[in-house]
Design a protein around this motif. Sequence first.
Motif, PDB file in Angstrom:
ATOM      1  N   UNK A 185       0.823  -1.212   0.000  1.00 37.69           N
ATOM      2  CA  UNK A 185       0.000   0.000   0.000  1.00 37.69           C
ATOM      3  C   UNK A 185       0.856   1.261   0.000  1.00 37.69           C
ATOM      4  N   UNK A 221       5.305  10.397  -6.823  1.00 39.25           N
ATOM      5  CA  UNK A 221       4.300  11.449  -6.737  1.00 39.25           C
ATOM      6  C   UNK A 221       3.455  11.486  -8.004  1.00 39.25           C
ATOM      7  N   UNK A 232       7.330   7.377   2.174  1.00 32.44           N
ATOM      8  CA  UNK A 232       7.878   8.178   3.270  1.00 32.44           C
ATOM      9  C   UNK A 232       9.381   7.984   3.300  1.00 32.44           C
ATOM     10  N   UNK A 291      -2.129   7.807   6.990  1.00 34.51           N
ATOM     11  CA  UNK A 291      -2.420   8.444   5.701  1.00 34.51           C
ATOM     12  C   UNK A 291      -2.686   7.379   4.629  1.00 34.51           C
ATOM     13  N   UNK A 349      -6.233   6.715   2.760  1.00 34.88           N
ATOM     14  CA  UNK A 349      -6.288   6.865   1.293  1.00 34.88           C
ATOM     15  C   UNK A 349      -6.698   5.571   0.619  1.00 34.88           C
ATOM     16  N   UNK A 408      -8.083  14.437   2.033  1.00 34.97           N
ATOM     17  CA  UNK A 408      -7.222  13.510   2.775  1.00 34.97           C
ATOM     18  C   UNK A 408      -5.768  13.952   2.706  1.00 34.97           C
ATOM     19  N   UNK A 409      -5.000  13.538   3.704  1.00 34.51           N
ATOM     20  CA  UNK A 409      -3.569  13.838   3.703  1.00 34.51           C
ATOM     21  C   UNK A 409      -2.925  13.107   2.528  1.00 34.51           C
TER      22      UNK A 409
END
Lengths: 402, 305
Positions: free
Chosen positions: A326, A351, A358, A382, A386, B118-119
């Motif tokens: 994920x 991105x 991270x 997060x 998501x 959302x973040x």
Amino acid sequence: MSVDSSVQGIFAAFEAAAENPLASSRAWKAANGTPVVGSFPMHFPGELAHAAGCLPVILQENHEPITVGHGMIYPFYCGYTRSVVDQACKGDFDFLDAIMFGDHCVQVLGAADVVRAKLPNTRVHFYQLISSMSDPWSHSRARETFAGLKEGLEEMIGRTIDNDAIRASIRLFNRNRQLLRKLYDMRRSGTSPLTARQMQLAVKSSMVMDKAAHSALLERLIERLEATAATRQRGVRVYLSGHFCQAPKLGILDLIESCGGIVVDDDLYHGQRYISTDVDDAGDPLDALAKWYLERNLKVPCPTRVDQNADWETYLLGAMAKSKADGMIVLMAKFCEPHMYYYPEIKEAFEAKDVPHLLIETEHETTALEGIRTRVEAFLEMVKRQTIAKAAAAARLETGVV
Amino acid sequence: MKPYVMGIDFGSTTSKTVILDMDGGTVASAVSHKGSVSDEGAKASIAEALAIAGITQKQVIRAISTGYGRRMLEVSDKSYTEITCHARGAIAMVPEARMVIDIGGQDSKVIAIDALGLVSQFAMNDRCAAGTGKFLEALARAVGVPLEDMGPMALRAVEDITISSMCATFAETEVVALLAEGKSKTEVLGAVHAAIAARLVGLVSRVGKREPLVMTGGVAQNPAAVHHLEKALGLKLIIPQRPQIAGALGAALIALDEAREHAADAADEDDKVDASLDAARCGTPTCTAPQARVTEQVIHGPRPH
Ligand code: SF4
């Protein structure tokens, strides 16, 4: 060495070797009379040293504070090189019969110089592998380097190493890699809920233990694991990337999993990178090793090599999809130049594709992990939120409800 | 007995509590100026919020904690990081926000928000107090000005003095040296705020600047900090009415989400990302699904515009 053959007992044996590699190889040498050849990580073909009747040991970063070595190398060099220099200064490598250095980056080159100066009586063989992997001459140059390594070893043992012996070692090493890959498959598919700590101990111990002994343990381990019913792991599936020469601190791996992540796959050197590729066990062994060296870089691209046909970020995106991860956590050793050089490309690619990742920078000196914990927790929250939102959106599309 | 939910932001310098009714209306909020050295501060803000709401702790059916001391609170059912909670709170206050800057006591964070609210990315100061509330506090002390006066005073600065040190301790030395040189408190304070802004700009660029940009946290009430940040970023910051309670509000809203889902899915501690299991909590702050009745078609995601 008699080992308790329970799963726990086998991991305890792996841990003993992985966490005290010099003590364990010294004990092996005392018990078996085998010369010990230390090497730098990443591209050294341990098969050749094994065929020469030696125990190849990949020198590891240790957990000791860097003291006497501090003045011998730049403080901004990576933890691996600083720790290796410190160990050399403290005399920890004195029992080694030989050290074989590759030059995969500037920092490792600096470390090699200090180690060489600190161990004037140890046989040191320095080799330079071609770093450009897709040139017409890449194969022949790599073969030449391996031939030089073989000669160095022959000089040390005072006899030639015959091809059959190398092929036998290749088979032994292949078997070990296959068993470790099987362990990875079991983790990826969830058949066996192995932790990131256990995976590292399994791979790292293989770098420092006798391969036959290690494979025997792995076989027993896999047997035991297969006999145990799997409990389904729940958590955010995490792919770990980065850390080349040094094993990530076990505390960081534990932290990621204690925050609700499950590490399902990695491209770490103390992981997939080390075991990704087998060597042909027929034909000319030096040719086979040269081929292995080039192929390995296509399987898991190495940022210290230049290859027209390999692209690290594309590889990572594919590997993440394959392992159904994920999110990705990048562990970057401060200040590892090859990694720092590539990271911006990884960031951009991730991105652009909206794949969460991270970055965590690590140091030899990192002991307080609390600061990292908040970031890992926030990242996992997060990713979780998501993933749920994306799944809900996909479900909406499927059912046609808008 | 009417049920409520609670969010507690147990920070290092202040504790904030927000209580919501089951329709998401804020019934109480309280700020206590005691940090997480002990849980006294949190207890004080909880007690105050309960008193304002006129309810007892028993009526709180779910409490979520966040902040530096989030794991120290017995009353909370679960904790979330400040990143998740501040983002959630900021979006509730300013729904169009795409980026949130929060300067807390121990850390400062920059959070990017995606179209669903959302973040999507975040950055935090990694290793020291540079660019945090603690940095401001230490320097207010060095200058000898009460914390609440330093902002307005710093706004009057006209000179362009730089404080170059990242470290709060070294910056304090620089401040003392500037004062010894004869610089006025006003000018030095101006420089202190500019220094904070410079640190934050670095964090913002790690994530990538986005607008509208909301600032939350106690430091958002400091006009000099806002001014210098706006100047350094070249944009206007949106400051919600009570920026300090954004984290606690976010925590309370998450508590509300979870309390609503509870009936449908009791496995609240279950961290599995599993679409079928978790479909009821799509995570989108403006998702309308939780309001749907049992027999209704569930539509996730933000309300269609
Ligand atoms: S590749 Fe990176 S980790 Fe390895 S020696 Fe070089 S700088 Fe250190």
